[in-house]
Write an enzyme that holds these catalytic residues in place. Structure first.
Site, mmCIF file in Angstrom:
data_model
loop_
_atom_site.group_PDB
_atom_site.id
_atom_site.type_symbol
_atom_site.label_atom_id
_atom_site.label_comp_id
_atom_site.label_asym_id
_atom_site.label_seq_id
_atom_site.Cartn_x
_atom_site.Cartn_y
_atom_site.Cartn_z
ATOM 1 N N LYS A 14 -30.640 165.183 84.858
ATOM 2 C CA LYS A 14 -29.667 165.893 85.705
ATOM 3 C C LYS A 14 -28.239 165.628 85.244
ATOM 4 O O LYS A 14 -27.438 166.545 85.109
ATOM 5 C CB LYS A 14 -29.783 165.448 87.169
ATOM 6 C CG LYS A 14 -31.092 165.763 87.835
ATOM 7 C CD LYS A 14 -31.058 165.442 89.329
ATOM 8 C CE LYS A 14 -30.887 163.954 89.627
ATOM 9 N NZ LYS A 14 -32.068 163.128 89.288
ATOM 10 N N ARG A 89 -30.937 164.435 99.151
ATOM 11 C CA ARG A 89 -32.168 163.763 98.731
ATOM 12 C C ARG A 89 -33.146 163.597 99.885
ATOM 13 O O ARG A 89 -34.239 163.077 99.670
ATOM 14 C CB ARG A 89 -31.817 162.368 98.220
ATOM 15 C CG ARG A 89 -31.760 162.218 96.707
ATOM 16 C CD ARG A 89 -31.369 160.777 96.450
ATOM 17 N NE ARG A 89 -31.742 160.277 95.161
ATOM 18 C CZ ARG A 89 -30.958 160.304 94.083
ATOM 19 N NH1 ARG A 89 -29.780 160.870 94.130
ATOM 20 N NH2 ARG A 89 -31.358 159.752 92.968
ATOM 21 N N ARG A 128 -33.056 153.566 78.983
ATOM 22 C CA ARG A 128 -31.704 154.118 79.132
ATOM 23 C C ARG A 128 -30.650 153.012 79.088
ATOM 24 O O ARG A 128 -30.820 151.922 79.623
ATOM 25 C CB ARG A 128 -31.601 154.858 80.468
ATOM 26 C CG ARG A 128 -30.184 155.349 80.768
ATOM 27 C CD ARG A 128 -30.171 156.477 81.744
ATOM 28 N NE ARG A 128 -30.492 156.060 83.094
ATOM 29 C CZ ARG A 128 -30.523 156.901 84.134
ATOM 30 N NH1 ARG A 128 -30.269 158.181 83.962
ATOM 31 N NH2 ARG A 128 -30.834 156.456 85.335
ATOM 32 N N ARG A 161 -28.430 149.917 83.706
ATOM 33 C CA ARG A 161 -28.182 149.968 85.152
ATOM 34 C C ARG A 161 -29.107 148.983 85.849
ATOM 35 O O ARG A 161 -30.265 148.865 85.456
ATOM 36 C CB ARG A 161 -28.465 151.379 85.668
ATOM 37 C CG ARG A 161 -27.222 152.237 85.787
ATOM 38 C CD ARG A 161 -27.545 153.691 86.046
ATOM 39 N NE ARG A 161 -28.426 153.939 87.192
ATOM 40 C CZ ARG A 161 -28.743 155.167 87.633
ATOM 41 N NH1 ARG A 161 -28.255 156.231 87.032
ATOM 42 N NH2 ARG A 161 -29.551 155.323 88.658
ATOM 43 N N ARG A 172 -37.877 154.082 93.402
ATOM 44 C CA ARG A 172 -37.122 155.343 93.337
ATOM 45 C C ARG A 172 -38.061 156.547 93.259
ATOM 46 O O ARG A 172 -37.819 157.574 93.888
ATOM 47 C CB ARG A 172 -36.189 155.344 92.117
ATOM 48 C CG ARG A 172 -34.965 154.456 92.311
ATOM 49 C CD ARG A 172 -34.374 153.988 90.999
ATOM 50 N NE ARG A 172 -33.734 155.052 90.238
ATOM 51 C CZ ARG A 172 -33.424 154.936 88.941
ATOM 52 N NH1 ARG A 172 -33.706 153.824 88.278
ATOM 53 N NH2 ARG A 172 -32.831 155.922 88.332
HETATM 54 P P1 ADP Z 1 -31.201 158.796 89.562
HETATM 55 O O1 ADP Z 1 -31.323 160.262 89.801
HETATM 56 O O2 ADP Z 1 -31.339 158.406 88.141
HETATM 57 O O3 ADP Z 1 -32.083 157.964 90.455
HETATM 58 P P2 ADP Z 1 -28.525 158.612 90.829
HETATM 59 O O4 ADP Z 1 -27.364 158.149 90.053
HETATM 60 O O5 ADP Z 1 -28.527 160.021 91.320
HETATM 61 O O6 ADP Z 1 -29.740 158.304 89.888
HETATM 62 O O7 ADP Z 1 -28.735 157.673 92.096
HETATM 63 C C1 ADP Z 1 -28.810 156.277 91.978
HETATM 64 C C2 ADP Z 1 -29.071 155.647 93.328
HETATM 65 O O8 ADP Z 1 -27.960 155.935 94.219
HETATM 66 C C3 ADP Z 1 -30.300 156.143 94.078
HETATM 67 O O9 ADP Z 1 -31.474 155.481 93.664
HETATM 68 C C4 ADP Z 1 -29.918 155.795 95.519
HETATM 69 O O10 ADP Z 1 -30.059 154.414 95.765
HETATM 70 C C5 ADP Z 1 -28.423 156.109 95.550
HETATM 71 N N1 ADP Z 1 -28.204 157.508 95.956
HETATM 72 C C6 ADP Z 1 -27.657 158.491 95.194
HETATM 73 N N2 ADP Z 1 -27.623 159.662 95.859
HETATM 74 C C7 ADP Z 1 -28.171 159.420 97.088
HETATM 75 C C8 ADP Z 1 -28.445 160.222 98.221
HETATM 76 N N3 ADP Z 1 -28.169 161.533 98.237
HETATM 77 N N4 ADP Z 1 -28.997 159.615 99.309
HETATM 78 C C9 ADP Z 1 -29.299 158.314 99.307
HETATM 79 N N5 ADP Z 1 -29.091 157.509 98.270
HETATM 80 C C10 ADP Z 1 -28.528 158.034 97.152
#
Ligand code: ADP
Ligand code: ZN
Length: 215
Positions: A14, A89, A128, A161, A172
């Site tokens: 993404k 999400r 990554r 990360r 996740r």
């Molecule tokens: P990825 O898609 O690789 O898991 P992101 O950078 O989008 O990574 O998100 C990393 C973390 O940030 C998620 O695992 C969650 O803990 C938090 N997070 C991001 N966006 C949301 C959301 N919309 N609602 C709840 N937690 C979120």
């Protein structure tokens, strides 16, 4: 007007596609993950709260996340379009987004779902590395930097990360399956969903551009 949501499991790519689309269409990139990581880096109260969830792979609570996005989407730079990456999400987040965007006249008109097989996600995420300074993504096998551990773009240090390990990734992926996947149906019913399955990053970019071009 392009008011876009980019969806897909962790590791689907993404972030990579988002960077290309926002440059092409000149719209702001609203990544809740990036916003949380920024807050963690700055050590703000939001960052401290977010870190306690993010680092082991759990979602940040809805009220916190929704508040953050509400504030961001109301800013002037979102008047001519925006790209949401990693939000919504959960169903409550999607419902809140619907109310909010209606209120401000910025309703979502594209939901792009990047679907990627699970086997691939694990190797992508666990290998990554990201630049500590500019956030550029690398991979220990697939996208190597010219010099080991150093960002090609800015010379920053490449790090892993804290949530890019197998244990946190499993949490996740479970959150994705249980809480985020139901959104696909939510948006399909509204006629907004476009799914792209099993495409390499090079194949996917032109297809996304074709979908969005001239809109
Ligand atoms: P990825 O898609 O690789 O898991 P992101 O950078 O989008 O990574 O998100 C990393 C973390 O940030 C998620 O695992 C969650 O803990 C938090 N997070 C991001 N966006 C949301 C959301 N919309 N609602 C709840 N937690 C979120
Ligand atoms: Zn860098």
């Amino acid at each position: 007007m392009l008011n876009i949501i980019l969806m897909g499991p962790p590791g689907a790519g993404k972030g990579t596609q988002a960077k290309i689309l926002i440059a092409k269409f000149n719209i702001p990139h609203i990544s809740t993950g990036d916003m949380f990581r920024e807050a963690i880096k700055e050590g703000t109260p939001l960052g401290k709260l977010a870190a306690s969830y993010i680092n082991d792979g759990h979602l940040v609570p809805d009220d916190v996340t929704i508040g953050l996005v509400k504030e961001r989407l109301s800013k002037d730079d979102c008047a001519n379009g925006y790209l949401l990456d990693g939000f919504p999400r959960t169903i409550p987040q999607a419902e809140a987004l619907e109310v909010l965007t209606k209120e401000i006249g910025r309703e979502v008109n594209y939901v792009i779902n990047i679907d990627t097989p699970k086997e691939e996600l694990v190797s992508r995420i666990c290998g990554r590395r990201v630049c500590k300074k500019c956030g550029a993504p690398y991979h220990i096998v697939n996208v190597k930097p010219k010099v080991d551990g150093v960002c090609d773009i800015c010379g920053g240090e490449l790090v892993q990360r804290p949530d890019d390990n197998e244990e946190a990734l499993n949490i996740r992926l479970e959150a994705y399956t249980k809480q985020t996947k139901p959104l696909l149906d939510f948006y399909a019913k509204k006629g907004l969903l476009k799914t792209f399955s099993g495409k390499s990053r090079e194949e996917l970019t032109p297809q996304l551009l074709e979908l969005l071009e001239g809109k």
